[in-house]
Scaffold this motif. Structure first.
Motif, PDB file in Angstrom:
ATOM      1  N   ARG A   6      38.269  48.652  42.866  1.00  0.00           N
ATOM      2  CA  ARG A   6      38.860  49.404  41.891  1.00  0.00           C
ATOM      3  C   ARG A   6      40.001  48.568  41.492  1.00  0.00           C
ATOM      4  O   ARG A   6      40.518  47.715  42.247  1.00  0.00           O
ATOM      5  CB  ARG A   6      39.316  50.690  42.424  1.00  0.00           C
ATOM      6  N   GLN A   7      40.503  48.944  40.256  1.00  0.00           N
ATOM      7  CA  GLN A   7      41.866  48.287  39.681  1.00  0.00           C
ATOM      8  C   GLN A   7      42.785  48.929  40.592  1.00  0.00           C
ATOM      9  O   GLN A   7      43.143  49.936  40.867  1.00  0.00           O
ATOM     10  CB  GLN A   7      41.962  48.636  38.254  1.00  0.00           C
ATOM     11  N   VAL A   8      43.676  48.026  41.089  1.00  0.00           N
ATOM     12  CA  VAL A   8      44.847  48.155  41.860  1.00  0.00           C
ATOM     13  C   VAL A   8      46.299  48.026  41.015  1.00  0.00           C
ATOM     14  O   VAL A   8      46.382  47.084  40.332  1.00  0.00           O
ATOM     15  CB  VAL A   8      44.967  47.398  43.092  1.00  0.00           C
ATOM     16  N   GLN A   9      47.095  48.949  41.059  1.00  0.00           N
ATOM     17  CA  GLN A   9      48.285  49.046  40.433  1.00  0.00           C
ATOM     18  C   GLN A   9      49.441  49.031  41.538  1.00  0.00           C
ATOM     19  O   GLN A   9      49.373  49.896  42.306  1.00  0.00           O
ATOM     20  CB  GLN A   9      48.380  50.045  39.434  1.00  0.00           C
ATOM     21  N   SER A  35      49.165  46.181  36.759  1.00  0.00           N
ATOM     22  CA  SER A  35      47.993  45.903  37.426  1.00  0.00           C
ATOM     23  C   SER A  35      47.998  44.428  37.882  1.00  0.00           C
ATOM     24  O   SER A  35      48.459  43.447  37.462  1.00  0.00           O
ATOM     25  CB  SER A  35      46.723  46.068  36.526  1.00  0.00           C
ATOM     26  N   SER A  47      46.215  41.290  40.608  1.00  0.00           N
ATOM     27  CA  SER A  47      44.781  40.886  41.056  1.00  0.00           C
ATOM     28  C   SER A  47      44.865  39.531  41.822  1.00  0.00           C
ATOM     29  O   SER A  47      46.109  38.967  41.866  1.00  0.00           O
ATOM     30  CB  SER A  47      43.765  40.472  39.982  1.00  0.00           C
ATOM     31  N   ARG A 102      41.258  41.052  48.317  1.00  0.00           N
ATOM     32  CA  ARG A 102      41.290  42.342  48.208  1.00  0.00           C
ATOM     33  C   ARG A 102      40.852  43.127  49.702  1.00  0.00           C
ATOM     34  O   ARG A 102      39.475  42.860  49.893  1.00  0.00           O
ATOM     35  CB  ARG A 102      40.970  43.155  47.246  1.00  0.00           C
TER      36      ARG A 102
END
Length: 293
Positions: free
Chosen positions: A196-199, A210, A212, A216
């Motif tokens: 999932r997108q991480v913030q 956000s 990257s 991960r």
């Protein structure tokens, strides 16, 4: 006929979500549990559950009966434990779930001390970073870090968990030290989680960003070691990186933008709020973590 046992059976079915799960947790057969609840409905003259091949749906009367039964059983347990507690120490088994890295950092020293203080208590510990189903999986107590969803569970604050942004000196010498959150877009980041997108969140004008990077993972210890190896900036609780910060393998960055600390909570079902072993462990953890252990 024991109405209290029928109440306990019904509450267990409600909390487990199925006859099969309730039967397994109680050490009974599915047929016995189903038959007892049919007899309970016949005695009351109402339908408590709507049964189908896939799920159980509680009726409005069933929900009302569950809430009343839960209160009554809790009062009975409090009376019994109050009387027993006048002459005995907490006793019984606690099924505990806790985050892996936190448990390694703290529970390894705390649980032996707790068991020495309460020799008639047994603890079964499951270490997992996943959000376990406390009721469905039969836990008495779960330690959780962060914001909790609204539920019928009871949550008590145990301690604060500070987090820091950090990287290795070698990485910062090569890539430069970020002075503002926006500069992280030019860095390799090592976020917690996967799929999932991480913030990452910050204090100040930039509330969230956000991020990257090349790796991960859903384990803080592995992220810490990857950051020490010089592969990027990571964002982790201090209990995971404290030793590496002390000996210089990691250094903090963006300190002025670090958000407020998270809350470590002890979470348990309503029917465990009068459990003396559970409450003893909760109070013990609050006491020892407040003193820095």
């Amino acid at each position: 006929m024991n109405p209290f046992e029928d109440m306990r059976l019904f509450c267990q079915v409600m909390e487990s979500g199925s006859f099969t799960a309730a039967a397994e947790q109680l050490g009974l057969s599915k047929q016995f549990v189903s038959r007892r609840l049919i007899q309970l409905e016949d005695r009351l003259g109402v339908r408590l559950l709507n049964r189908s091949t896939r799920r159980l749906d509680v009726t409005p009367l069933g929900q009302s009966y569950y809430e009343s039964a839960l209160r009554l059983l809790s009062e009975v347990e409090q009376v019994e434990q109050g009387i027993a507690g006048q002459n005995s120490e907490p006793r019984g088994t606690i099924r505990l779930s806790a985050p892996l890295s936190f448990a390694i950092a703290h529970l390894g020293c705390l649980l032996p001390l707790f068991l020495q203080r309460y020799p008639q208590v047994t603890v079964e510990v499951d270490l997992s970073d996943r959000p376990v189903d406390l009721i469905g999986e039969g836990y008495d107590l779960v330690l959780r870090i962060g914001t909790l969803e609204d539920s019928t569970l009871i949550a008590r604050r145990i301690a604060s968990v500070a987090r820091v942004y950090c990287a290795s000196p070698d990485y910062l010498a090569l890539r430069g030290t970020p002075l503002k959150p926006e500069e992280l877009v030019d860095h390799d980041c090592l976020p917690y989680g996967h799929g999932r997108q991480v913030q990452w969140r910050f204090k100040g004008k930039v509330q969230a960003l956000s991020v990257s990077g090349r790796m991960r993972v859903n384990n803080g210890d592995l992220l810490r070691d990857t950051a020490i190896a010089g592969l990027g900036v990571t964002y982790l609780p201090t209990f995971i990186v404290a030793e590496a910060l002390q000996d210089g393998r990691l250094v903090t960055v963006l300190d002025a933008f670090a958000p407020e600390a998270l809350t470590l909570s002890a979470v348990y079902p309503q029917h465990r709020q009068s459990s003396r072993p559970v409450q003893a462990l909760v109070e013990f953890l609050r006491e020892r973590l407040a003193s820095g252990c």
